[in-house]
Write a protein that holds these residues in place. Structure first.
Motif, short mmCIF file in Angstrom:
data_model
loop_
_atom_site.label_atom_id
_atom_site.label_comp_id
_atom_site.label_asym_id
_atom_site.label_seq_id
_atom_site.Cartn_x
_atom_site.Cartn_y
_atom_site.Cartn_z
N ARG A 181 0.85 -1.20 0.00
CA ARG A 181 0.00 0.00 0.00
C ARG A 181 0.89 1.25 0.00
NH1 ARG A 181 -5.27 0.52 1.09
NH2 ARG A 181 -6.05 2.57 1.67
N GLU A 182 0.74 2.12 -1.02
CA GLU A 182 1.53 3.35 -1.10
C GLU A 182 0.88 4.45 -0.25
OE1 GLU A 182 2.09 4.53 -5.07
OE2 GLU A 182 3.18 2.72 -5.67
N ILE A 183 1.69 5.19 0.59
CA ILE A 183 1.21 6.28 1.44
C ILE A 183 1.38 7.61 0.71
CG2 ILE A 183 1.52 7.48 3.65
CD1 ILE A 183 2.60 4.88 4.79
N PRO A 184 0.31 8.42 0.56
CA PRO A 184 0.39 9.69 -0.19
C PRO A 184 1.04 10.79 0.64
CG PRO A 184 -1.83 9.37 0.64
CD PRO A 184 -1.06 8.13 1.01
N TRP A 185 2.35 10.74 0.80
CA TRP A 185 3.06 11.69 1.66
C TRP A 185 2.91 13.14 1.19
CZ3 TRP A 185 4.07 10.03 6.18
CH2 TRP A 185 4.45 8.69 6.40
N MET A 186 2.92 13.36 -0.11
CA MET A 186 2.80 14.74 -0.62
C MET A 186 1.45 15.34 -0.25
SD MET A 186 4.63 14.58 -4.35
CE MET A 186 4.39 16.33 -4.56
N LEU A 187 0.39 14.55 -0.37
CA LEU A 187 -0.94 15.04 -0.01
C LEU A 187 -1.03 15.34 1.48
CD1 LEU A 187 -3.85 15.66 -0.76
CD2 LEU A 187 -4.38 13.23 -0.45
N ILE A 188 -0.48 14.43 2.28
CA ILE A 188 -0.49 14.64 3.73
C ILE A 188 0.29 15.90 4.09
CG2 ILE A 188 0.29 13.71 5.94
CD1 ILE A 188 -0.33 10.93 4.85
#
Length: 312
Positions: free
Chosen positions: A41-48
């Protein structure tokens, strides 16, 4: 049994092998087409990160905006009106005392004031410049009290207790604002003190919400000032804001004028229905450029300017 025939076990094994092979191909084909389940599962770090920055900016804006909104609401609440002439009575800690107006002395005469700093009583003929001046040094008390009579709010502070950011906060409320002035007052018994004619508020902190409330209620309050719309400009040769008459820390001597003005005759021009008419030391006239700053109804009360001398 004929040669080359297959046993049931061999048939079953062959079928199993074919099934496994087919399942493997199907799984690989599904992965190639992108229809299979993700292996991680990829975590959307940029969005966060973007959301975090936005939330922080909104919080910072609210932190800075809310006090200003509250201060504006206070200014509206404490603005004097015909039905509420002295809104300062709703401010906790304000001391109110009646004083007679128009009682003048001349330097180096002193007044034995009953309050420290004083906020009413006899005072110098010449007022302290009160056009939003932040005086770096203490000024003559009797000059400052005359400014209060014109509707000024005078902020004083104990230089042993107030400095740095607190001093800058106080100065920002005074600098270049009409009917405001500020100066140190050595020895006063509170870090900060606010004075208007007949009113005083002593405080410990420069960010106290009662400071803007006091200013809104009493600065240029025509219902409270004995000389409403009185001039605050500099009087040449009488009070120099760059080199003001110095503060005298010594106790007034036995020849000082009492705080109630006993023995003094009130100036008729200040107590006889001529509010705002500036009073100067004997023999001194208000320059034309300062006369032009007075309200028209006050200018009409001044004597006509002398005719210019003929050219030689």
């Amino acid at each position: 049994m004929a040669s080359g025939s297959e046993s049931p076990g061999n048939k079953t094994g062959a079928k199993s092998a074919k099934a496994i092979k087919a399942a493997t191909k199907k799984k690989k084909g599904s992965g190639a087409k992108g229809k299979g389940l993700p292996t991680s599962r990829e975590i959307p770090w940029m969005l966060i990160g973007a959301v975090t920055v936005i939330v922080a900016l909104v919080g910072l804006l609210a932190w800075n905006l809310i006090p200003k909104v509250q201060e504006q609401a206070d200014a509206d609440k404490y603005t004097p009106s015909e039905t509420n002439k002295d809104p300062s009575t709703a401010i906790d800690g304000v001391q109110v005392e009646p004083y007679k107006a128009g009682l003048h002395i001349n330097p180096p005469q002193r007044v034995a004031y009953n309050q420290t700093p004083p906020f009413g009583g006899p005072h110098d003929n010449a007022w302290a410049t009160c056009t939003g001046i932040v005086y770096p040094n203490a000024i003559r008390t009797e000059s400052a009290v005359h400014s209060l009579e014109h509707g000024t709010v005078w902020i004083t502070y104990n230089p042993d207790d107030v400095s740095g950011d607190a001093l800058e906060e106080l100065a920002s409320r005074v600098d270049n604002k009409p009917y405001m002035m500020m100066s140190p007052y050595p020895g006063q018994d509170s870090p900060i003190s606010l004075q208007a004619w007949g009113h005083q508020l002593k405080l410990d902190n420069a960010d106290d919400r009662r400071i803007p409330q006091f200013i809104a209620a009493l600065r240029a309050n025509s219902y409270n000032a004995p000389e409403p719309n009185g001039n605050c400009a500099t009087i040449p040769d009488a009070f120099d804001p760059d080199n003001p008459p110095p503060f005298d820390p010594s106790p007034p001597g036995p020849d000082a004028v009492p705080f109630d003005g006993a023995g003094l005759t009130p100036d008729a021009t200040e107590t006889g229905g001529q509010p705002g008419l500036p009073q100067l030391p004997p023999g001194m006239e208000l320059p034309p450029e300062l006369q032009n700053q007075l309200p028209p109804e006050i200018q009409n009360q001044l004597p006509p300017a002398p005719e210019p001398a003929p050219a030689p």
